[in-house]
Design a protein around this motif. Structure first.
Motif, PDB file in Angstrom:
ATOM      1  N   PHE A  83      -7.092  -3.834   9.556  1.00 43.38           N
ATOM      2  CA  PHE A  83      -7.341  -3.806   8.178  1.00 43.38           C
ATOM      3  C   PHE A  83      -8.341  -4.850   8.006  1.00 43.38           C
ATOM      4  O   PHE A  83      -8.370  -5.996   8.662  1.00 43.38           O
ATOM      5  CB  PHE A  83      -5.808  -4.724   7.638  1.00 43.38           C
ATOM      6  CG  PHE A  83      -4.680  -3.634   7.707  1.00 43.38           C
ATOM      7  CD1 PHE A  83      -4.456  -2.679   6.870  1.00 43.38           C
ATOM      8  CD2 PHE A  83      -3.905  -3.828   9.044  1.00 43.38           C
ATOM      9  CE1 PHE A  83      -3.064  -1.756   7.103  1.00 43.38           C
ATOM     10  CE2 PHE A  83      -2.775  -3.086   9.188  1.00 43.38           C
ATOM     11  CZ  PHE A  83      -2.408  -2.124   8.154  1.00 43.38           C
ATOM     12  N   ALA A  84      -9.053  -4.647   6.992  1.00 44.28           N
ATOM     13  CA  ALA A  84     -10.211  -5.751   6.541  1.00 44.28           C
ATOM     14  C   ALA A  84      -9.750  -6.219   5.208  1.00 44.28           C
ATOM     15  O   ALA A  84      -9.561  -5.427   4.288  1.00 44.28           O
ATOM     16  CB  ALA A  84     -11.659  -4.985   6.811  1.00 44.28           C
ATOM     17  N   VAL A  85      -9.900  -7.446   5.137  1.00 41.66           N
ATOM     18  CA  VAL A  85      -9.296  -8.038   3.856  1.00 41.66           C
ATOM     19  C   VAL A  85     -10.791  -8.877   3.440  1.00 41.66           C
ATOM     20  O   VAL A  85     -11.191  -9.936   4.028  1.00 41.66           O
ATOM     21  CB  VAL A  85      -8.254  -9.216   3.997  1.00 41.66           C
ATOM     22  CG1 VAL A  85      -7.956  -9.560   2.433  1.00 41.66           C
ATOM     23  CG2 VAL A  85      -7.101  -8.435   4.392  1.00 41.66           C
ATOM     24  N   GLU A 133     -10.654  -9.628   9.268  1.00 39.90           N
ATOM     25  CA  GLU A 133     -10.012  -8.107   9.989  1.00 39.90           C
ATOM     26  C   GLU A 133      -9.134  -8.340  10.777  1.00 39.90           C
ATOM     27  O   GLU A 133      -9.138  -9.280  11.765  1.00 39.90           O
ATOM     28  CB  GLU A 133     -11.286  -7.561  10.617  1.00 39.90           C
ATOM     29  CG  GLU A 133     -11.830  -6.464   9.689  1.00 39.90           C
ATOM     30  CD  GLU A 133     -12.933  -5.584  10.573  1.00 39.90           C
ATOM     31  OE1 GLU A 133     -12.666  -4.251  10.293  1.00 39.90           O
ATOM     32  OE2 GLU A 133     -13.773  -6.302  11.234  1.00 39.90           O
ATOM     33  N   TYR A 134      -7.914  -7.736  10.756  1.00 41.05           N
ATOM     34  CA  TYR A 134      -6.663  -7.617  11.500  1.00 41.05           C
ATOM     35  C   TYR A 134      -6.383  -6.586  12.239  1.00 41.05           C
ATOM     36  O   TYR A 134      -6.104  -5.716  11.434  1.00 41.05           O
ATOM     37  CB  TYR A 134      -5.501  -8.434  10.549  1.00 41.05           C
ATOM     38  CG  TYR A 134      -6.219  -9.666   9.788  1.00 41.05           C
ATOM     39  CD1 TYR A 134      -6.116 -10.858  10.666  1.00 41.05           C
ATOM     40  CD2 TYR A 134      -6.373  -9.475   8.556  1.00 41.05           C
ATOM     41  CE1 TYR A 134      -6.566 -11.882   9.847  1.00 41.05           C
ATOM     42  CE2 TYR A 134      -6.673 -10.512   7.899  1.00 41.05           C
ATOM     43  CZ  TYR A 134      -6.851 -11.904   8.577  1.00 41.05           C
ATOM     44  OH  TYR A 134      -7.336 -13.042   7.764  1.00 41.05           O
ATOM     45  N   LEU A 172      -0.991 -11.531   8.519  1.00 44.30           N
ATOM     46  CA  LEU A 172      -0.342 -10.625   7.938  1.00 44.30           C
ATOM     47  C   LEU A 172       1.141 -10.556   7.745  1.00 44.30           C
ATOM     48  O   LEU A 172       1.586 -10.037   6.680  1.00 44.30           O
ATOM     49  CB  LEU A 172      -1.032  -9.162   7.715  1.00 44.30           C
ATOM     50  CG  LEU A 172      -2.532  -9.161   7.941  1.00 44.30           C
ATOM     51  CD1 LEU A 172      -2.719  -7.531   7.999  1.00 44.30           C
ATOM     52  CD2 LEU A 172      -2.993  -9.658   6.509  1.00 44.30           C
ATOM     53  N   LEU A 196       0.944  -2.258  -0.561  1.00 47.50           N
ATOM     54  CA  LEU A 196      -0.546  -1.626  -0.447  1.00 47.50           C
ATOM     55  C   LEU A 196      -0.238  -0.153  -0.398  1.00 47.50           C
ATOM     56  O   LEU A 196       0.499   0.325   0.593  1.00 47.50           O
ATOM     57  CB  LEU A 196      -1.438  -2.218   0.496  1.00 47.50           C
ATOM     58  CG  LEU A 196      -1.634  -3.653   0.561  1.00 47.50           C
ATOM     59  CD1 LEU A 196      -2.826  -3.965   1.670  1.00 47.50           C
ATOM     60  CD2 LEU A 196      -2.164  -4.079  -1.045  1.00 47.50           C
ATOM     61  N   ILE A 223      -7.296  -4.319  -2.485  1.00 52.99           N
ATOM     62  CA  ILE A 223      -7.157  -5.491  -1.945  1.00 52.99           C
ATOM     63  C   ILE A 223      -7.508  -5.852  -0.561  1.00 52.99           C
ATOM     64  O   ILE A 223      -7.915  -6.939  -0.132  1.00 52.99           O
ATOM     65  CB  ILE A 223      -5.486  -5.659  -1.959  1.00 52.99           C
ATOM     66  CG1 ILE A 223      -4.963  -5.487  -3.347  1.00 52.99           C
ATOM     67  CG2 ILE A 223      -5.094  -6.819  -1.215  1.00 52.99           C
ATOM     68  CD1 ILE A 223      -4.991  -6.821  -4.117  1.00 52.99           C
ATOM     69  N   ALA A 224      -7.316  -4.686   0.141  1.00 52.49           N
ATOM     70  CA  ALA A 224      -7.801  -4.637   1.545  1.00 52.49           C
ATOM     71  C   ALA A 224      -8.396  -3.099   1.985  1.00 52.49           C
ATOM     72  O   ALA A 224      -8.222  -2.346   1.119  1.00 52.49           O
ATOM     73  CB  ALA A 224      -6.491  -4.841   2.434  1.00 52.49           C
ATOM     74  N   TYR A 225      -8.938  -3.045   3.093  1.00 51.83           N
ATOM     75  CA  TYR A 225      -9.400  -1.738   3.594  1.00 51.83           C
ATOM     76  C   TYR A 225      -8.862  -1.401   5.036  1.00 51.83           C
ATOM     77  O   TYR A 225      -8.731  -2.330   5.838  1.00 51.83           O
ATOM     78  CB  TYR A 225     -11.080  -1.620   3.624  1.00 51.83           C
ATOM     79  CG  TYR A 225     -11.515  -1.915   2.481  1.00 51.83           C
ATOM     80  CD1 TYR A 225     -11.910  -0.768   1.760  1.00 51.83           C
ATOM     81  CD2 TYR A 225     -11.630  -3.132   1.671  1.00 51.83           C
ATOM     82  CE1 TYR A 225     -12.708  -1.039   0.231  1.00 51.83           C
ATOM     83  CE2 TYR A 225     -12.061  -3.323   0.393  1.00 51.83           C
ATOM     84  CZ  TYR A 225     -12.601  -2.300  -0.186  1.00 51.83           C
ATOM     85  OH  TYR A 225     -13.207  -2.277  -1.347  1.00 51.83           O
ATOM     86  N   THR A 272     -10.006  -0.003   8.389  1.00 50.06           N
ATOM     87  CA  THR A 272     -11.182   0.339   8.897  1.00 50.06           C
ATOM     88  C   THR A 272     -11.129   1.239   9.894  1.00 50.06           C
ATOM     89  O   THR A 272     -12.123   1.601  10.813  1.00 50.06           O
ATOM     90  CB  THR A 272     -12.113  -1.033   8.811  1.00 50.06           C
ATOM     91  OG1 THR A 272     -11.321  -1.720   9.988  1.00 50.06           O
ATOM     92  CG2 THR A 272     -12.172  -1.698   7.672  1.00 50.06           C
TER      93      THR A 272
END
Lengths: 210, 210
Positions: free
Chosen positions: B47-49, B54-55, B96, B147, B191-193, B195
């Motif tokens: 996840f990229a915020v 990035e997590y 997160l 999300l 809110i986030a992506y 990736t």
């Protein structure tokens, strides 16, 4: 106009947003005022029809894309949201006949331009990535068929240095096959598959070219 | 149960279709009777915020997939349609917190298994391709956020030699970024992506493992 029930992304208002036609400048590295871009487009699509064959068709036409107010005046931070509000592309091949591609009015075709999380070496240092998720109808009167996609077609343009990315090449991100359904029997099995899609954005058009 | 208003593919009936649990055989190169497969799954998602980081999170859980009657008794011609009818995956990272992934009840998550139009050298001669378009909800209670994706996540498995493709690795076909929206403000900006997404199907589970 049908209100889309299926939204593939963020809605962008067209209220008070001016049309942009041929003659308007495209300024690199500069977030533009909101506008409705009237642009040429060309595409080469490959359709696979199970048991029949694969057909590659060249399309030409135009799109109208509404752009939001950029989230920043500064290029590197700016995000711009887009909706594809109108499209007409026409192509032809012997076996499938003339094919006209328009938007599926049930779907909000939507996308955005932003700085990618994974810049690659071939991109300029401040290049952005453009993506648009599209619901389309492929009208094939020779076959008496109107085909639709149920997964959006993801159109992407990399290395974006101006908004709009006029003249840039792009790709439909299709992994192996994307099913296309008969719009009149959409719960039945797919009639055909889109197996490849490459496109190029054109420049601004004059109103009489639309 | 909510009736999905957004169908990402062909609906498959669950009426009279038996559940399949641990102990059931998975027979290679053989189109199976219809069933509801209860399978393990694991996934590694990134996840990229924007502006935050990035997590990468490891998930484990299970899925329930209903399969249609194959269109042929012969493996090479058989097509099987699938709906993902239930999913639960749980993962965690410090920033997160705990994340639970379930299906978005507004969406019919749907897919199919068929012979690809573009077989590649690494695949067995009769291997099939599996794809599933998924609408999910990522519940992140630590951030007070749920999300959702608005473009389906396309999960693919190549070189499929049995149905279900138990034990096979797969990939989420994400090109650079897939936007995720706050389910309570889905028309606002993402809110986030997501990736990256890599997953692996597990084997059949026992009812008490679900």
């Amino acid at each position: 106009m049908t209100t889309p029930t299926i939204k593939y992304g963020r809605p962008v208002t067209t209220d008070g947003v001016p049309n942009v036609y041929a003659g308007a400048p495209v300024v690199p590295w500069t977030p533009p005022e909101p506008g409705i871009d009237n642009l040429g487009i060309s595409s080469v699509d490959t359709f696979a029809v199970p048991g029949v064959g694969e057909y590659t068709v060249e399309f030409k036409g135009w799109v109208r894309v509404v752009r939001s107010t950029p989230t920043s005046d500064e290029w590197s931070n700016a995000e711009v949201y887009t909706n594809l509000i109108e499209m007409k592309m026409v192509g032809e091949c012997e076996e499938l006949g003339r094919i006209t591609v328009t938007l599926n009015p049930e779907c909000l075709s939507a996308g955005q331009i932003r700085t990618p999380f994974d810049p690659y070496a071939g991109e300029g240092p401040s290049a952005k990535a453009c993506r648009m998720a599209v619901g389309a109808i492929f009208d094939m009167p020779k076959l008496g068929l109107k085909l639709m996609n149920r997964e959006p077609i993801i159109l992407t343009i990399d290395d974006v240095r101006s908004i709009p990315p006029a003249g840039a090449p792009g790709k439909g991100q299709i992994y192996r096959m994307m099913p296309l359904y008969d719009i009149n029997a959409a719960d039945d099995e797919p009639i055909a598959y889109l197996t490849s899609l490459r496109f190029a954005m054109g420049g601004y058009l004059a109103p009489e070219q639309m």
